[in-house]
Design an enzyme around this catalytic site. Structure first.
Site, mmCIF file in Angstrom:
data_model
loop_
_atom_site.group_PDB
_atom_site.id
_atom_site.type_symbol
_atom_site.label_atom_id
_atom_site.label_comp_id
_atom_site.label_asym_id
_atom_site.label_seq_id
_atom_site.Cartn_x
_atom_site.Cartn_y
_atom_site.Cartn_z
ATOM 1 N N ALA A 23 0.799 -1.232 0.000
ATOM 2 C CA ALA A 23 0.000 0.000 0.000
ATOM 3 C C ALA A 23 0.832 1.283 0.000
ATOM 4 O O ALA A 23 0.465 2.259 -0.647
ATOM 5 C CB ALA A 23 -0.926 -0.010 1.199
ATOM 6 N N GLN A 102 0.750 -6.197 -3.972
ATOM 7 C CA GLN A 102 -0.501 -6.435 -3.251
ATOM 8 C C GLN A 102 -1.539 -5.391 -3.669
ATOM 9 O O GLN A 102 -2.676 -5.457 -3.260
ATOM 10 C CB GLN A 102 -0.249 -6.303 -1.741
ATOM 11 C CG GLN A 102 0.701 -7.336 -1.186
ATOM 12 C CD GLN A 102 1.116 -6.983 0.241
ATOM 13 O OE1 GLN A 102 2.054 -6.243 0.481
ATOM 14 N NE2 GLN A 102 0.387 -7.516 1.203
ATOM 15 N N HIS A 120 -3.440 -9.726 -5.527
ATOM 16 C CA HIS A 120 -4.826 -9.449 -5.139
ATOM 17 C C HIS A 120 -5.684 -9.020 -6.335
ATOM 18 O O HIS A 120 -6.778 -8.497 -6.157
ATOM 19 C CB HIS A 120 -4.882 -8.394 -4.031
ATOM 20 C CG HIS A 120 -4.299 -8.869 -2.736
ATOM 21 N ND1 HIS A 120 -3.771 -8.029 -1.793
ATOM 22 C CD2 HIS A 120 -4.145 -10.129 -2.237
ATOM 23 C CE1 HIS A 120 -3.327 -8.743 -0.762
ATOM 24 N NE2 HIS A 120 -3.537 -10.024 -1.020
ATOM 25 N N CYS A 147 -24.138 -7.675 -18.083
ATOM 26 C CA CYS A 147 -23.562 -7.935 -19.400
ATOM 27 C C CYS A 147 -24.702 -8.154 -20.402
ATOM 28 O O CYS A 147 -25.768 -8.638 -20.015
ATOM 29 C CB CYS A 147 -22.679 -9.181 -19.298
ATOM 30 S SG CYS A 147 -21.934 -9.706 -20.842
ATOM 31 N N CYS A 149 -25.135 -10.501 -22.212
ATOM 32 C CA CYS A 149 -25.491 -11.930 -22.177
ATOM 33 C C CYS A 149 -26.404 -12.258 -20.999
ATOM 34 O O CYS A 149 -26.915 -13.371 -20.891
ATOM 35 C CB CYS A 149 -24.240 -12.796 -22.102
ATOM 36 S SG CYS A 149 -23.577 -12.987 -20.443
ATOM 37 N N THR A 185 5.422 -1.937 2.400
ATOM 38 C CA THR A 185 4.603 -2.891 3.151
ATOM 39 C C THR A 185 5.363 -3.250 4.424
ATOM 40 O O THR A 185 6.587 -3.377 4.414
ATOM 41 C CB THR A 185 4.255 -4.173 2.354
ATOM 42 O OG1 THR A 185 3.796 -5.172 3.281
ATOM 43 C CG2 THR A 185 5.432 -4.723 1.586
ATOM 44 N N ASN A 210 10.341 1.361 3.784
ATOM 45 C CA ASN A 210 9.004 1.465 4.367
ATOM 46 C C ASN A 210 9.046 2.541 5.458
ATOM 47 O O ASN A 210 10.045 2.664 6.161
ATOM 48 C CB ASN A 210 8.602 0.106 4.976
ATOM 49 C CG ASN A 210 7.128 0.043 5.335
ATOM 50 O OD1 ASN A 210 6.272 0.339 4.500
ATOM 51 N ND2 ASN A 210 6.818 -0.315 6.558
HETATM 52 ZN ZN ZN Z 1 -21.577 -11.915 -20.352
#
Ligand code: ZN
Length: 260
Positions: A23, A102, A120, A147, A149, A185, A210
């Site tokens: 972060a 991350q 992540h 969507c 679909c 981090t 850090n």
């Molecule tokens: Zn779709």
């Protein structure tokens, strides 16, 4: 030796650099740190804790509120990569290098880094759960999460109750590195926190930048700098350039000596 100078020498000599970012890398772009004391996770939103909102069950049952939260709290539009991201992207042009991050803002790729493992996931794109079509989050926020679909779009981030599928790739890449650099981090959150051990910090060198001290600050193989990332990387970069230009001069002299 000066820590910045030593870091510059290690990076300059590295042929396979591993960089782990957290972060702190993004807060220098103005983004809020999720886990810091007054970060995003410290308060509730519409009566829910962020860890609750960012879970698979919540996503399915409260999709609208989930997206409202992303739009208001996690949206990175209007922010951009900082000097630190740019320096890392430059380094990749000269050596093998992988960034394990991350962060979910994709700022490393925006700055030009190529080998990036987002453990992540990323907020940049969403995937339809039915037809697997991808769509940028910015468009999903604008046009809705359904969507054509009939399926719904889910952002490509790893939610709290989901498996961190990229971690095994991150681990195998980390093992191959000859230098580990950890940026922004405090190495408290698993699974990324186990990367120094997996990398082999007991027999290979590490550099940590850090703001706060980490568990590794007194480790015999670790050079830890408790300062800003962008500012430190700029200083390291200047020293590194000096080292590399004097090495180039040495090599030129060697070549000239041979020719004589
Ligand atoms: Zn779709």
């Amino acid at each position: 030796m000066d820590k910045l100078q030593y870091a510059a020498e290690l990076i300059s000599a590295s042929k396979n650099l591993m960089v782990l970012t957290g972060a702190g890398m993004s807060t220098e772009s103005g983004l809020k740190d999720f886990r810091s004391k007054d970060g995003l996770a410290s308060g509730t939103y519409e009566g829910y804790y962020p860890e609750e909102i960012l879970s698979r069950g919540f996503f399915y049952h409260n999709t609208a509120l989930f997206y409202q939260y992303l739009k208001e709290k996690l949206n990175v539009s209007g922010y951009s990569p900082n000097k630190g991201h740019q320096i890392l992207a430059e380094w990749e042009k000269k050596r093998e290098m992988t960034i394990i991050t991350q962060n979910i803002d994709s700022f490393h790729q925006k700055a030009g880094s190529i080998h990036v493992i987002e453990v992540h996931g990323t907020l940049a794109e969403c995937t339809c759960l039915k037809c697997r079509m991808e769509k940028p989050l910015s468009l999903v926020l604008k046009e809705g999460y359904t969507c054509p679909c009939g399926g719904i779009y889910k952002p490509n981030i790893v939610l709290y109750d989901e498996e961190v599928t990229e971690i095994s790739r991150a681990f195998s890449v980390a093992r191959a590195g000859d230098l580990l650099m950890v940026l922004g981090t405090s190495l408290k959150v698993y699974p990324a926190a186990s990367i120094p051990e997996i990398y082999g910090i007991n027999h290979k060198r590490g550099i940590i930048i850090n703001r706060d001290e980490t568990l590794y600050s007194h480790h015999y193989n670790v050079t830890e700098i408790n300062d800003g990332i962008g500012a430190s990387l700029q200083k390291i970069e200047r020293k590194k350039k000096k080292i590399e230009s004097s090495r180039d001069i040495d090599q030129t002299t060697q070549v000239l000596d041979k020719e004589e």
